[in-house]
Design a protein around this motif. Structure first.
Motif, short mmCIF file in Angstrom:
data_model
loop_
_atom_site.label_atom_id
_atom_site.label_comp_id
_atom_site.label_asym_id
_atom_site.label_seq_id
_atom_site.Cartn_x
_atom_site.Cartn_y
_atom_site.Cartn_z
N ILE A 113 0.80 -1.18 0.07
CA ILE A 113 -0.18 -0.06 0.14
C ILE A 113 0.81 1.44 -0.05
O ILE A 113 1.54 1.69 1.20
N GLN A 114 0.99 1.78 -1.08
CA GLN A 114 1.92 3.18 -1.30
C GLN A 114 1.16 4.06 -0.34
O GLN A 114 0.03 4.16 -0.28
N SER A 115 1.99 4.89 0.25
CA SER A 115 1.51 6.05 0.98
C SER A 115 2.41 7.26 0.23
O SER A 115 3.71 7.55 0.64
N PHE A 120 4.42 13.23 -10.41
CA PHE A 120 3.96 11.65 -10.59
C PHE A 120 5.16 10.90 -10.80
O PHE A 120 5.16 9.61 -10.85
N LEU A 121 6.40 11.46 -10.67
CA LEU A 121 7.77 10.84 -10.96
C LEU A 121 7.82 9.58 -10.29
O LEU A 121 8.09 8.55 -10.53
N SER A 122 7.67 9.54 -8.96
CA SER A 122 7.98 8.25 -8.06
C SER A 122 7.01 7.34 -8.26
O SER A 122 7.53 6.03 -8.29
N LEU A 123 5.79 7.60 -8.51
CA LEU A 123 4.62 6.40 -8.76
C LEU A 123 4.90 5.94 -10.12
O LEU A 123 4.73 4.69 -10.41
N ASP A 124 5.25 6.70 -11.17
CA ASP A 124 5.42 6.22 -12.58
C ASP A 124 6.62 5.29 -12.55
O ASP A 124 6.54 4.23 -13.08
N LEU A 125 7.56 5.62 -11.59
CA LEU A 125 8.82 4.55 -11.73
C LEU A 125 8.48 3.27 -10.94
O LEU A 125 8.75 2.28 -11.22
N ASN A 126 7.80 3.67 -9.79
CA ASN A 126 7.39 2.63 -9.04
C ASN A 126 6.45 1.49 -9.64
O ASN A 126 6.69 0.05 -9.41
N TYR A 127 5.55 2.05 -10.62
CA TYR A 127 4.67 0.99 -11.37
C TYR A 127 5.16 0.81 -12.53
O TYR A 127 4.35 0.04 -13.54
N GLY A 128 6.36 1.20 -12.89
CA GLY A 128 6.94 0.79 -14.29
C GLY A 128 6.03 1.46 -15.45
O GLY A 128 5.91 0.92 -16.55
N ARG A 129 5.55 2.89 -15.17
CA ARG A 129 4.99 3.27 -16.26
C ARG A 129 5.87 4.46 -16.97
O ARG A 129 6.69 5.14 -16.15
N ARG A 130 5.83 4.53 -18.34
CA ARG A 130 6.69 5.48 -19.00
C ARG A 130 6.25 6.72 -18.68
O ARG A 130 5.11 7.39 -18.79
N HIS A 189 0.76 -6.06 -7.44
CA HIS A 189 0.78 -6.53 -6.02
C HIS A 189 0.31 -5.05 -5.06
O HIS A 189 0.53 -5.32 -3.85
N CYS A 190 0.15 -3.99 -5.71
CA CYS A 190 -0.10 -2.69 -5.03
C CYS A 190 -1.48 -2.37 -5.04
O CYS A 190 -2.41 -2.44 -5.76
N PRO A 249 -6.66 0.00 -7.31
CA PRO A 249 -7.41 0.25 -6.03
C PRO A 249 -7.07 1.54 -5.27
O PRO A 249 -5.74 1.52 -4.98
N VAL A 250 -7.81 2.12 -4.41
CA VAL A 250 -7.23 3.49 -3.79
C VAL A 250 -7.60 3.44 -2.26
O VAL A 250 -8.43 2.59 -2.03
#
Length: 438
Positions: free
Chosen positions: A181-183, A208-218, A248-249, A292-293
């Protein structure tokens, strides 16, 4: 999931000479049993909580689990489900700060050791607020390395997010059904004038940078150039695309009145207050990541009338219900934190001992008005929401159930140990150990 948290921020200030330890100044080390009593008094079953990494991770392959053994055994006994926060704004002195290129590898080893020692733990926030940690440490110059340049920011960001991913890989080796669960802080930048539109657009991409990298999104094209111009290599960027653990997130996001910003033509920003609000900003993030949020943090000071925080709780809860009503899968809500905090009025940049009345309880462990309101909210809504979302069930196992059930998420038996750690064929960087497929 109705949750709260026990604040465990540990950044350093004064060029690394001074440690700010919120668990210490809030009295948790001495009063942890009372704190768990408070959790149960409210009727909360989920607790954002983690060991103090600077006191636990003493050196490579050297750990002191004494305090963690005590507290986690008690959480298990009380049937309080922890969402384990392994790194909250700081690292042990021997690691230094987030400019250290060894941090991802060292953190992954720590995450793996924790998961090995506490196999009954399923829910994790490996690194809290990755974006804010990088900004405050390496862009604003407030914490840890106290840098103020783009290259240092990108360096901190890539190390923090890589550490988060490598930590997830190590946890999944040991707990195949772990849920992360990302915070992460949810931000928005409003242009004050036409001359500020360009800068606001850049900042709205950067959030968005941290989550883009974390989720493998360009990342967006402008941000790709920004990352490469400031020290990220193509190989490093591609590593994030190749290590996609999004399946898994749960996207956990934090919202406070300070999360919206007003941007001026000269580039400086000020707090805009609640302008769009939690629902609209979360919708933007959801449309980007489709996960999911969970609302993982919010609070407000209890002011002179004593009802300011209560009104904010009601407003945030109304926003959560609105998300659900428009079809965005929303699985939890958190008031952060359990007790009042100390020195967040200066963003932990100074040690003044100022008590900030933000908690469900004060530092004498006496319940605040917002604590009473949250207790009532939970009692009112706990049995209503599940019936409205029969098909949206987070696969959380009850504490103790893990030992009795060694099947993976797809129903496949894992053998005698029940862990992937002994069965995975894994390369040194963990690229083949991604847990169950989406």
């Amino acid at each position: 999931m109705f949750a709260t948290g026990i604040e465990n921020s540990i950044p350093t200030i004064n060029n690394g000479k001074t440690r700010v330890d919120e668990m210490e100044v809030c009295g948790h080390y001495e009063r942890w049993r009372e704190d768990f009593d408070c959790v149960q008094e409210i009727g909360i079953n989920y607790l954002r909580y983690g060991p103090p990494i600077h006191k636990t991770y003493l050196a490579p392959n050297k750990f002191d689990w004494e305090f963690t053994d005590l507290t986690f055994a008690e959480l298990k006994r009380r049937d309080i489900t922890p969402i384990v926060d392994l790194c909250h704004f700081g690292v042990p002195d021997w690691i230094g700060n987030f400019q250290n290129p060894d941090f991802p590898r060292l953190f992954a080893a720590y995450a793996g050791e924790f998961a090995e020692r506490y196999p009954w733990v399923q829910l994790y926030t490996p690194i809290n607020e990755m974006f804010i940690c990088a900004v405050f440490s390496a862009k604003y110059g407030w914490w840890n390395e106290q840098k103020k340049d783009d290259r240092s920011f990108v360096t901190a960001l890539k190390h923090i997010v890589r550490a988060n991913i490598m930590g997830m890989i190590e946890i999944l080796k040991r707990r195949h059904d772990a849920i992360f669960i990302q915070s992460e802080s949810s931000e928005y930048y409003h242009a004050d004038s036409p001359a500020a539109i360009g800068r606001a657009e850049v900042l709205n991409q950067m959030r968005f940078l941290s989550l883009d990298l974390n989720y493998g999104r360009r990342v967006d094209s402008g941000m790709y150039e920004y990352l490469l111009d400031n020290g990220m290599t193509r190989e490093e960027y591609n590593w994030f695309l190749e290590h996609r653990l999004k399946q898994h997130c749960i996207f956990g996001n934090d919202y406070y009145q300070l999360n919206e910003h007003r941007v001026f033509a000269d580039g400086h920003t000020v707090a805009a207050g609640e302008t769009f609000g939690y629902t609209e900003i979360t919708r933007q993030y959801y449309n980007r990541y489709r996960l999911p949020v969970m609302h993982t943090e919010t609070n407000l000071w209890e002011g002179p009338h004593g009802d300011e925080a209560v009104k904010w709780l009601w407003k945030e809860w109304a926003n959560v219900l609105r998300l659900r009503n428009v079809g965005i899968p929303t699985v939890g809500f958190t008031w952060y934190s359990l007790t009042d905090q100390v020195d967040w009025d200066t963003a932990l940049r100074e040690k003044n001992g100022n008590v900030n009345p933000l908690g469900l309880f004060d530092l004498d462990r006496k319940i605040r008005n917002v604590g009473r309101a949250y207790k009532q909210l939970i009692a009112d809504w706990r049995n209503v929401l599940p019936a409205q979302s029969v098909c949206l069930i987070v696969p959380i196992k009850k504490i103790g159930e893990h030992e009795a059930n060694d099947d993976d998420a797809a129903g496949r038996h894992l053998g005698d140990t029940g862990t992937q750690a002994n069965n995975a064929n894994t390369s040194d960087d963990g690229s083949e150990s991604r847990g169950a497929s989406a």
